[in-house]
Design an enzyme around this catalytic site. Structure first.
Site, PDB file in Angstrom:
ATOM      1  N   ASP A 124       0.849  -1.187   0.000  1.00  0.00           N
ATOM      2  CA  ASP A 124       0.000   0.000   0.000  1.00  0.00           C
ATOM      3  C   ASP A 124       0.888   1.241   0.000  1.00  0.00           C
ATOM      4  OD1 ASP A 124       0.809   0.302   2.778  1.00  0.00           O
ATOM      5  OD2 ASP A 124      -0.719  -1.193   3.250  1.00  0.00           O
ATOM      6  N   ASP A 136       1.259   5.412   1.124  1.00  0.00           N
ATOM      7  CA  ASP A 136       0.843   6.567   1.921  1.00  0.00           C
ATOM      8  C   ASP A 136       1.441   7.822   1.310  1.00  0.00           C
ATOM      9  OD1 ASP A 136      -0.341   4.751   3.591  1.00  0.00           O
ATOM     10  OD2 ASP A 136       1.261   4.764   5.072  1.00  0.00           O
ATOM     11  N   ASP A 146       8.186   6.896  13.476  1.00  0.00           N
ATOM     12  CA  ASP A 146       8.775   5.976  14.447  1.00  0.00           C
ATOM     13  C   ASP A 146      10.226   5.612  14.148  1.00  0.00           C
ATOM     14  OD1 ASP A 146       8.086   4.556  12.193  1.00  0.00           O
ATOM     15  OD2 ASP A 146       6.612   3.286  13.188  1.00  0.00           O
TER      16      ASP A 146
END
Length: 478
Positions: free
Chosen positions: A82, A84, A186
Site C-alpha cells: 500500500d 501513503d 517511528d
C-alpha cells in the site's frame, strides 16, 4: 452544511489548520536529498494511483510526497502493498480535490482516497510536541475519577493534541512542517519522503544508511516513543522479522520493561497489529521475538502453556511454518485458522478434563471452546466473524476422527477444507494416527466407487454398522 456535519462528527468546533507558528517557523533540520542515480528506485513498482494523488496535490500548489513503508520497500526493491502520501495540505483541503475522498479517524485525522480496490492514505505533516502553538495536553488528572486509564470520546473533543498519564498519545491533529513530521515518525527507515516529480528522496534521519546497514533504529528517545504509542513495540518485532533487520541496542532495550503498556491499547487496534504480525510472512520468527521480549502476555497469554509441551510446540510450529510458506507463495491465509491453531492446546486440555469428569464428548468440547475464548478475550478481542469460524474448525474434529458414512456430508460443509488441514497438522505433529490423515486424503481424491470401497475397509469406526432408527409401530390391520 457538509463542513458543519464533518465538524460535528469529529467532535471539533473547527477543523484543524496549519498553525501560524508552524507556517512562520524556519526549518531547523535540512534533509539529505538523494537523487535517482543513487537510490535507484524502480518507477514501475509505484502505484499509478499514488502518482495521481501526488501530482494533483502538487498542481494545486501543495507539497506532496510518497512516504513511510512504501519508500522503504521501494529502496529495498520490493513492490509495496500500500502507499501513503504526506502533504502540507490540511485534510479538508485534500478532500476537496478528490471526488470520493473521505475523512477518517479521530485520533489521527487522515484522508482515504479510493481508486477501485486500492486506497491511498493521505496525511498532513504533523507538528512536533514542542510546538509553541500546541494546546495544553489532556492528562488523566483532567479526567473524572474512575477505574481505567482510557479517556471517553467526548472528553477529547476540542483538543487537537492529547496524551494520558502514561504518555500515550490519544489525539494528534496539530499540523506542522515536513521536518517536524519526519521527527514524529517511528523509525529512521520509515521517515523518508519520495517526490515522484523530481525522483528524489528526502532523508532527515539517515534512513538510507540504516537500510544499507539493515538496522532498525527509533527516532528520538525509544522509551518516550513507546509511551506515546505502545504498538511501536510490536512494530519493532514485525519489521525486524519481516525485513531481517537487526534491532539497535537502544531501540530494543526498553521493550521488556514497558510491555505492560500494551494493556492500554484499544483491543481493535491490538487485534489488527497481531494480524499483521501473523501474516507478515515471518510469523514463526515474530512469535519467538514476542516471547523473548515478554510482549505475548497481552496478545496470547495462553501460548506459553502450549509451547512448553513438545507435541503442542510441534503443532504450533508447523501451523506457523505452513502459513509463512503460503504467504510467500501468494496464497490465501485464514486468520481464523491461525488463531484456532494457536489456541488448540488450551481447548484440548479443557476438553480432556471434562471428558475425564464423565461429560459427553461433544458438549465437553463446546464447553472447552467457550472457556478458552472467554480467557483469551480478556486480553485480545478476536473479531466475532473469526470466532465462529474457529468454533466450526474445532467442532468438526471429532466428526473427522469418526469417519464412517457421515464423511459424504462432511465434504459439503463450508469449513471442511480448513478442518481437514487442521486434522493434517494434528496427525503430522503426533497427536493422532497418521493413517487417519491418509484415509481422508484418499477419500477426497477418490471417485464414488472408490469412496464406497474406503468406507468398507477395516479401520477404527469405519465399518461400524449404523443403528436403524426406531420408528412408530405400524397399526395392525383390522
Amino acid at each position: 452544511m457538509i463542513r458543519k456535519f464533518i465538524r460535528k462528527l469529529l467532535g471539533q468546533s473547527e477543523l484543524p489548520t496549519l498553525s501560524r507558528a508552524a507556517k512562520q517557523a524556519p526549518h531547523k533540520k535540512l534533509p539529505v536529498s538523494v537523487p535517482a542515480r543513487i537510490h535507484q528506485i524502480d518507477s514501475a513498482l509505484i502505484s499509478r494511483h499514488a502518482l495521481r494523488v501526488t501530482s494533483t496535490l502538487q498542481q494545486e500548489g501543495y507539497n506532496a510526497f510518497i512516504v513511510g513503508g512504501a519508500v522503504r520497500d521501494l529502496l529495498l526493491g520490493v513492490a509495496p502493498k500500500d502507499f501513503d502520501v504526506a502533504t502540507d495540505a490540511t485534510p479538508e483541503q485534500v478532500q476537496k480535490l478528490f471526488r470520493r475522498a473521505r475523512l477518517i479517524g479521530r485520533r489521527f485525522q487522515i484522508v482515504h482516497v479510493p481508486f477501485g480496490q486500492e486506497i491511498i492514505e493521505v496525511s498532513t505533516f504533523r507538528a512536533s510536541l514542542s510546538t509553541p502553538a500546541a494546546p495544553p495536553a489532556l492528562t488523566n488528572a483532567a479526567l473524572p475519577a474512575r477505574s481505567g486509564a482510557r479517556a471517553r470520546r467526548g472528553e477529547l473533543d476540542h483538543h487537537l493534541h492529547a496524551i494520558d498519564a502514561s504518555g500515550r498519545v490519544l489525539r494528534d491533529n496539530l499540523w506542522g512542517l515536513q521536518h517536524e513530521d519526519a521527527a514524529r515518525r517511528d523509525f529512521t527507515i520509515n521517515a523518508m519522503y519520495y517526490d515522484p516529480a523530481t525522483q528524489t528522496v528526502l532523508d532527515y534521519h539517515n534512513g538510507m544508511a540504516d537500510i544499507r546497514a539493515r538496522l532498525l533504529r527509533m527516532i528520538g528517545d525509544p522509551a518516550t516513543r513507546y509511551r506515546e504509542d505502545p504498538v511501536r513495540m510490536l512494530r519493532v518485532v514485525r519489521f525486524a522479522a519481516k525485513l531481517g533487520f537487526e534491532i539497535e541496542e537502544a531501540t530494543g532495550k526498553p521493550i521488556s520493561s514497558l510491555a505492560e503498556l500494551l494493556g492500554n491499547v484499544p483491543s481493535a487496534r491490538l487485534f489488527d497489529e497481531t494480524l499483521k504480525l501473523l501474516l507478515c510472512g515471518q510469523a514463526l520468527d515474530c512469535l519467538r521475538q514476542l516471547r523473548a521480549a515478554g510482549l505475548h502476555d497481552d496478545l496470547l497469554p495462553m501460548l506459553d502453556a502450549g509451547l512448553e509441551q513438545p507435541q503442542s510446540e510441534k503443532f504450533i510450529t508447523l501451523a506457523l511454518h505452513n502459513t509463512d510458506e503460503r504467504i510467500r507463495a501468494g496464497k490465501y491465509v485464514s486468520a481464523s485458522f491461525l488463531f484456532a491453531a494457536l489456541l488448540w492446546h488450551e481447548v484440548r486440555e479443557h476438553w480432556q478434563k471434562y471428558k475425564e469428569a464423565n461429560e459427553y464428548p461433544i458438549p465437553a468440547l463446546y464447553r472447552a471452546m467457550d472457556e478458552t475464548l472467554y480467557a483469551q478475550m480478556k486480553k485480545l478481542a478476536i473479531q466475532r466473524r473469526h470466532l465462529g469460524d474457529m468454533k466450526e474448525i474445532w467442532g468438526l474434529q471429532p466428526r473427522l476422527e469418526k469417519r464412517g458414512r457421515n464423511a459424504f456430508k462432511l465434504l459439503e460443509h463450508p469449513r471442511f477444507r480448513a478442518a481437514y488441514d487442521f486434522l493434517l497438522l494434528r496427525c503430522e505433529s503426533g497427536e493422532l494416527d497418521p493413517a487417519l490423515a491418509q484415509w481422508w486424503t484418499a477419500f477426497i481424491a477418490a471417485d464414488s466407487a472408490q469412496r464406497e470401497t474406503l468406507l468398507t475397509e477395516d479401520g477404527p469406526e469405519s465399518t461400524t454398522p449404523r443403528r436403524r432408527r426406531r420408528g412408530r409401530a405400524k397399526p395392525k390391520e383390522s
